[in-house]
Enzyme design. Sequence first.
Site, PDB file in Angstrom:
ATOM      1  N   GLY A 200       0.853  -1.295  -0.022  1.00  0.00           N
ATOM      2  CA  GLY A 200      -0.129  -0.039   0.040  1.00  0.00           C
ATOM      3  C   GLY A 200       1.017   1.232   0.034  1.00  0.00           C
ATOM      4  N   SER A 201       0.418   2.341   0.633  1.00  0.00           N
ATOM      5  CA  SER A 201       1.068   3.602   0.628  1.00  0.00           C
ATOM      6  C   SER A 201       2.214   3.664   1.529  1.00  0.00           C
ATOM      7  CB  SER A 201      -0.049   4.665   0.694  1.00  0.00           C
ATOM      8  OG  SER A 201      -0.571   4.665   2.010  1.00  0.00           O
TER       9      SER A 201
ATOM     10  N   THR B  16       0.874   4.791   4.996  1.00  0.00           N
ATOM     11  CA  THR B  16       0.224   3.829   5.800  1.00  0.00           C
ATOM     12  C   THR B  16       1.289   2.837   6.111  1.00  0.00           C
ATOM     13  OG1 THR B  16      -1.919   3.920   4.468  1.00  0.00           O
ATOM     14  CG2 THR B  16      -1.604   1.877   5.787  1.00  0.00           C
ATOM     15  N   GLY B  17       2.066   2.571   5.423  1.00  0.00           N
ATOM     16  CA  GLY B  17       3.407   1.518   5.974  1.00  0.00           C
ATOM     17  C   GLY B  17       4.074   2.180   7.146  1.00  0.00           C
TER      18      GLY B  17
ATOM     19  N   GLU C 292       5.540  -3.254   1.059  1.00  0.00           N
ATOM     20  CA  GLU C 292       5.780  -3.042  -0.334  1.00  0.00           C
ATOM     21  C   GLU C 292       4.889  -1.768  -0.744  1.00  0.00           C
ATOM     22  OE1 GLU C 292       7.010  -5.151  -2.652  1.00  0.00           O
ATOM     23  OE2 GLU C 292       7.771  -6.763  -1.061  1.00  0.00           O
TER      24      GLU C 292
ATOM     25  N   CYS D  37       1.917   0.311  -9.235  1.00  0.00           N
ATOM     26  CA  CYS D  37       3.125   0.578  -8.250  1.00  0.00           C
ATOM     27  C   CYS D  37       4.421   1.052  -9.138  1.00  0.00           C
ATOM     28  CB  CYS D  37       3.329   0.057  -7.192  1.00  0.00           C
ATOM     29  SG  CYS D  37       3.812  -1.702  -7.527  1.00  0.00           S
TER      30      CYS D  37
END
Length: 489
Positions: free
Chosen positions: A225-226, A229-230, A247, A281
Site C-alpha cells: 500500500g502507500s 500507511t506503511g 511493499e 506501483c
Amino acid sequence: MTNTVTFNNFYNVINNEKRVGETTYCGIDPSTGKELWEVPLASEKDLDEAVVAANRAFKKWSSLQQHERSRLITEFASELEKYKDAFTELIFKESGKPTQFAESETIMGINTLRGHAEWSVPDQVLKDTEEVKVVLQHVPIGVVAGITPWNYPFQLAILKIAPALLTGCTIILKPSPFTPYTALKLGEIASQIFPPGVVQVLGGDDNLGPWMTKHPDIAKISFTGSIATGKKIMAAASETLKRVNLELGGNDAAVVTEDFDIPQAAQLVAIASFAHSGQICMATKRVYVHKSVYPEFMTHFTAIVRSFKAGEGFCSPIQNKMQYEKAKSIFADCEENQYKFAVGTGIIPVSEEQSGYFLPPAVIAEPPETSRIVQEEPFGPIIPVLTWSDDEEVIERANNVPTGLGATVYCRDEKRAWRISERLETGSVWVNGGLKLDPVALFGAHKQSGIGGELGPLGLKYYTNTRTITYWKELPRKAEDGGKGGIFA
Ligand code: NAD
C-alpha cells in the site's frame, strides 16, 4: 470434491466457515459510480476468532512436509483456474481495470501460485567437520496478516497467500475496503482446499487494519500500500515486534539515452506510464530523455498519448473517489503553476466525472525538478518529461527522491546500460522494457518504498525466522576442554 462457488454473494471466511457479519456495506463500480454487491464488515470479535483458528491451524500446517503444502497450493491454483472468467469479470467490476488487464491479472495470479509451489527455502549446512555440524534452517514465522491495496486485488492477495502457505505460515488476509470482492472469493475457494484456519479472509473498514497490527497473536504483517500507511504499520508493529514486509509506493524514473530507437522508446514509455491510468506501483512516473533526442521523443510520445482516451483501451477510471481527488490535485497544481501541458489540461471538465472517476491523460513538458508532479506519485494518468545531457547528472536526478521502488533504462549500448542501472537506488531496474516482473526475481525496494520483498525463492525468506543448530559431534572430555577453540570457534 468442491462445491460450486457463485459470484454474487460475498462472505468473510473464518475457520472455513462463511460469515455474513452484523454490518455490511457496498463497494462502488469505478466505471459507473454505482453500488456493487453487499459485503460484510468484520468486527474485532471476528478477527479474534480468526486469529485463534490461524494459530491452531499453524501447528499442523507448519509440520507438514513441504511437498504436501505444495500439492495443496497447486490444487488451489487449478481450482481458481476453473473460475478464471468469473474472476476476470469481478476484477473488471471492482477495480475498473479493462477486461484484458483483468484477465492477465487472473492468469498472473494463478501462475504465481504455481511458481511458488515449485520453490523452497532449504536448510543450509554452513559447516560439517569431524567435530561439529552447523545448519541454518528457515522456520515459518507463524500467523501472517496480509493487508492489500485496491489496484491489483487478485495478484497482490496471491502474493501474500502463496509465500505464507508454502513456508508453513497461516494467513488472514484483509483486502482494501475499495475492492473486497475478489479476495473474499479467493478465501471461499481456499476454504474448499485447505484445512480450517489456514487461509482466512476478512473484509473490513479502517478499523480492521489497526486491530491486526496491534494483535498480540499475529506474528507478521505483510503489507502492500502507500508509504504513509506503511509507516503507521511499522510503528504499530513495533509494540509486539512483529515482522513486517512493506511493499510501498514508488516514483519510478525512465531514463532514455540518445542511442535508443526513439519512436520505440516513446511507445514503451507510453505503455509503462499510462497502463491502468498510471495506477500501478511500478509504472513509470518520471521520464528523463536525453536533450539531443527530446524533440523527436516528444513528437512521438505526445502523438501516442493523444490517441489514449479516458475510459478506452487501458485508460481505466481511477478506482476510487479519494484517489481521484488526489490525482486531480496534481493536475490542478500543474495548471496553477503554469507548467506546460504538452497533452491534456489541468482543468478537468465536469462531464468527465459524470459516469465514473475518469481523468484524461496528460503530459507535462519540462516542469521544475522540485515540482509536485516530479516529486510525488500521482497514481493517475499524468507524467512529466524532463531532459538531461550527462549520465552522471541523470543518475543523480533519478535517485534524488525519497523512494526507490523501480526504474527503467532504455539504452542500446550494453556497457552503458549496466553502468547506469547499477547506480540506480531501486529494488528493480528494467532495461529496454518496463512493467515486466519476472516471477523468479525478488521484487524489493530501497529507501521509503519498502522493507523486505516478494517473489522468487528469496521472497520466501521473509516469511521465516532463521534458526541455526550447532551440533558438536565430539563431546568435550574435561570441563576445561568445554571452551575448546574459544567462544568464536
Ligand atoms: P493504502 O495505504 O491507503 O491502503 C492499503 C491497505 O492498508 C488497505 O487495505 C487499507 O484498508 C489498509 N490500511 C489503511 N490504514 C491502515 C492502518 N492504519 N493500519 C493497517 N492497515 C491500514 O494504499 P492504497 O491507496 O490502497 O494503495 C495505493 C498505494 O499502494 C500506492 O502508493 C501504490 O504505489 C502502493 N502499491 C505498492 C505496491 C508495491 O508492490 N510496492 C503494489 C501496489 C500498490
